[in-house]
Design a protein around this motif. Structure first.
Motif, PDB file in Angstrom:
ATOM      1  N   PHE A   9      17.032 -30.565 -26.171  1.00  0.00           N
ATOM      2  CA  PHE A   9      15.606 -30.889 -26.323  1.00  0.00           C
ATOM      3  C   PHE A   9      14.695 -29.751 -25.876  1.00  0.00           C
ATOM      4  N   MET A  31      19.723 -33.323 -32.937  1.00  0.00           N
ATOM      5  CA  MET A  31      19.850 -33.321 -31.480  1.00  0.00           C
ATOM      6  C   MET A  31      20.681 -32.112 -31.037  1.00  0.00           C
ATOM      7  N   TRP A  70      19.719 -37.529 -36.970  1.00  0.00           N
ATOM      8  CA  TRP A  70      19.304 -37.347 -35.573  1.00  0.00           C
ATOM      9  C   TRP A  70      20.411 -36.760 -34.729  1.00  0.00           C
ATOM     10  N   SER A  73      18.584 -29.114 -31.315  1.00  0.00           N
ATOM     11  CA  SER A  73      17.466 -29.078 -30.369  1.00  0.00           C
ATOM     12  C   SER A  73      17.821 -28.336 -29.077  1.00  0.00           C
ATOM     13  N   THR A 103      13.608 -31.374 -31.698  1.00  0.00           N
ATOM     14  CA  THR A 103      13.417 -32.524 -30.816  1.00  0.00           C
ATOM     15  C   THR A 103      12.570 -33.586 -31.508  1.00  0.00           C
ATOM     16  N   THR A 142      14.532 -35.284 -34.235  1.00  0.00           N
ATOM     17  CA  THR A 142      15.501 -36.193 -33.608  1.00  0.00           C
ATOM     18  C   THR A 142      14.839 -37.512 -33.247  1.00  0.00           C
TER      19      THR A 142
END
Length: 105
Positions: free
Chosen positions: A26, A20, A16, A23, A32, A35
């Motif tokens: 996000f 992240m 994660w 991402s 995302t 994650t």
């Protein structure tokens, strides 16, 4: 079995943390989603390990696995610097994890 859960929780923490980063704040739905899902798995496995292991031990080892793993992923896949001081810092973390494991019955 608690130690297996804890190591798996740490592995999911590495995933994660990496996704992240990928991402991009996000803004990329696939990363995302990965994650969020791996965070849930990581926390769930950590909570299962904490049924047996002391809080301090479980949390320190979980975060340590994540920190050392994220450092390694950063160096191998994200082009982060591999300097002697960063390696020493990671080795100090690793030695702390080993000592904590040995100190826990």
């Amino acid at each position: 079995m608690a130690w297996v859960y804890l190591v798996l929780a740490g592995a999911f923490e590495i995933v994660w943390a990496y996704t992240m980063k990928l991402s991009d704040g996000f803004t990329k739905p696939l990363y995302t989603s990965i994650t969020i899902v791996t965070m849930v798995f990581s926390f769930a496995l950590l909570s299962m390990a904490m049924k047996v292991l002391p809080l301090g031990t479980a949390y320190m080892i979980w975060t340590g696995i994540g920190a050392i793993g994220a450092f390694t992923i950063g160096v191998l896949f994200l082009g982060e610097a591999l300097t002697p001081m960063r390696v020493i810092a990671a080795l100090l973390l690793l030695s702390g994890l080993i000592l904590m494991k040995l100190a826990t019955k």
